[in-house]
Design a protein around this motif. Structure first.
Motif, PDB file in Angstrom:
ATOM      1  N   ALA A  35       0.808  -1.218   0.000  1.00 20.23           N
ATOM      2  CA  ALA A  35       0.000   0.000   0.000  1.00 20.23           C
ATOM      3  C   ALA A  35       0.843   1.271   0.000  1.00 20.23           C
ATOM      4  O   ALA A  35       0.305   2.370  -0.140  1.00 20.23           O
ATOM      5  N   ALA A  36       2.154   1.123   0.163  1.00 24.05           N
ATOM      6  CA  ALA A  36       3.062   2.270   0.168  1.00 24.05           C
ATOM      7  C   ALA A  36       3.919   2.211  -1.097  1.00 24.05           C
ATOM      8  O   ALA A  36       4.926   1.493  -1.125  1.00 24.05           O
ATOM      9  N   PRO A  37       3.540   2.916  -2.166  1.00 22.06           N
ATOM     10  CA  PRO A  37       4.277   2.838  -3.435  1.00 22.06           C
ATOM     11  C   PRO A  37       5.769   3.129  -3.291  1.00 22.06           C
ATOM     12  O   PRO A  37       6.589   2.574  -4.026  1.00 22.06           O
ATOM     13  N   ALA A  38       6.135   3.956  -2.316  1.00 23.74           N
ATOM     14  CA  ALA A  38       7.547   4.296  -2.136  1.00 23.74           C
ATOM     15  C   ALA A  38       8.376   3.078  -1.732  1.00 23.74           C
ATOM     16  O   ALA A  38       9.570   3.012  -2.027  1.00 23.74           O
ATOM     17  N   VAL A  39       7.752   2.098  -1.076  1.00 25.12           N
ATOM     18  CA  VAL A  39       8.479   0.893  -0.667  1.00 25.12           C
ATOM     19  C   VAL A  39       8.908   0.090  -1.895  1.00 25.12           C
ATOM     20  O   VAL A  39      10.075  -0.287  -2.038  1.00 25.12           O
ATOM     21  N   GLY A  40       7.966  -0.170  -2.794  1.00 25.73           N
ATOM     22  CA  GLY A  40       8.299  -0.893  -4.008  1.00 25.73           C
ATOM     23  C   GLY A  40       9.332  -0.157  -4.838  1.00 25.73           C
ATOM     24  O   GLY A  40      10.258  -0.763  -5.390  1.00 25.73           O
ATOM     25  N   ALA A  41       9.190   1.170  -4.930  1.00 31.95           N
ATOM     26  CA  ALA A  41      10.139   1.969  -5.704  1.00 31.95           C
ATOM     27  C   ALA A  41      11.540   1.885  -5.100  1.00 31.95           C
ATOM     28  O   ALA A  41      12.538   1.755  -5.817  1.00 31.95           O
ATOM     29  N   PHE A  42      11.613   1.950  -3.775  1.00 26.24           N
ATOM     30  CA  PHE A  42      12.891   1.854  -3.064  1.00 26.24           C
ATOM     31  C   PHE A  42      13.570   0.511  -3.354  1.00 26.24           C
ATOM     32  O   PHE A  42      14.762   0.448  -3.672  1.00 26.24           O
ATOM     33  N   LEU A  43      12.795  -0.566  -3.247  1.00 23.25           N
ATOM     34  CA  LEU A  43      13.360  -1.908  -3.447  1.00 23.25           C
ATOM     35  C   LEU A  43      13.775  -2.125  -4.895  1.00 23.25           C
ATOM     36  O   LEU A  43      14.854  -2.678  -5.161  1.00 23.25           O
ATOM     37  N   ARG A  44      12.948  -1.692  -5.832  1.00 25.47           N
ATOM     38  CA  ARG A  44      13.301  -1.854  -7.251  1.00 25.47           C
ATOM     39  C   ARG A  44      14.563  -1.064  -7.583  1.00 25.47           C
ATOM     40  O   ARG A  44      15.448  -1.556  -8.297  1.00 25.47           O
TER      41      ARG A  44
END
Length: 201
Positions: free
Chosen positions: A76-85
């Motif tokens: 639910a936190a788009p920044a998390v996926g962006a950080f990991l990618r």
């Protein structure tokens, strides 16, 4: 002038090689010595609700060949996926059955282990590693037995699923198939590999 989002994404390990190696070693020692909390000095500030310790493990263990699944609070936190990618190159997958690593911010709502890859008799390593974020290690309400443990060892972490002991018993019964768990938070990481027996304390 740099974009604020790019600035946020740039905040990975201070020393990428040294810090990744240190986090990788902590994870490997944790799995080799089940239940023993290894220090994890994670000098990271990932986007919430991703904890620094879980982020450090992801950055050390994941790459473009290791799809990551995120539980609902993390997804639910788009920044998390962006950080990991950005920092790992790993694809973020929507189905738990497609993951090699799964990051769990809310262990109490964790999917049944059977939702994740369990490996096969020929390829037991084609399974998932679950990284569970925990708030604390402490009260030894569980007893561990198995390889890497002399006799028995007490262990405790919170939060965990209410049916955790039953889940771990079913997981152990699949050996050499099954999932491996890394519990991350409170400055440390503990491992519960598929080879461990978990009982009520």
């Amino acid at each position: 002038m740099s974009h604020p989002a790019a600035a946020a994404l740039s905040a990975g390990f201070d020393d990428p090689v040294f810090d990744a190696q240190a986090s990788f070693r902590a994870a490997m020692w944790a799995l080799a010595r089940p239940g023993r909390v290894e220090r994890l000095d994670a000098r990271l500030a990932p986007p919430a609700p991703l904890l620094p310790e879980a982020a450090a493990l992801a950055l050390a263990l994941c790459d473009y060949e290791t799809p990551i699944w995120l539980d609902a609070p993390l997804a639910a936190a788009p920044a998390v996926g962006a950080f990991l990618r950005f920092h790992t190159g790993a694809p973020i997958v929507e189905e738990p059955g497609a993951a090699r690593f799964a990051l769990i911010a809310d262990p109490r709502g964790l999917n049944d282990f059977t939702a994740f890859p369990q490996g096969s008799p020929d390829y037991p390593d084609a399974s998932v590693t679950l990284i569970l974020q925990v708030e604390s290690f402490g009260k030894s309400d569980l007893v561990l037995e198995g390889p890497g443990i002399k006799g028995t060892a007490g262990f405790g972490a919170a939060p965990l699923p209410v049916d955790f002991v039953a889940r771990m018993a079913a997981n152990r019964a699949l050996f050499p198939r099954g999932v491996d768990l890394l519990l991350a938070g409170a400055g440390g990481v503990a491992g519960l590999p598929r080879s461990v027996f978990v009982k009520e304390g």
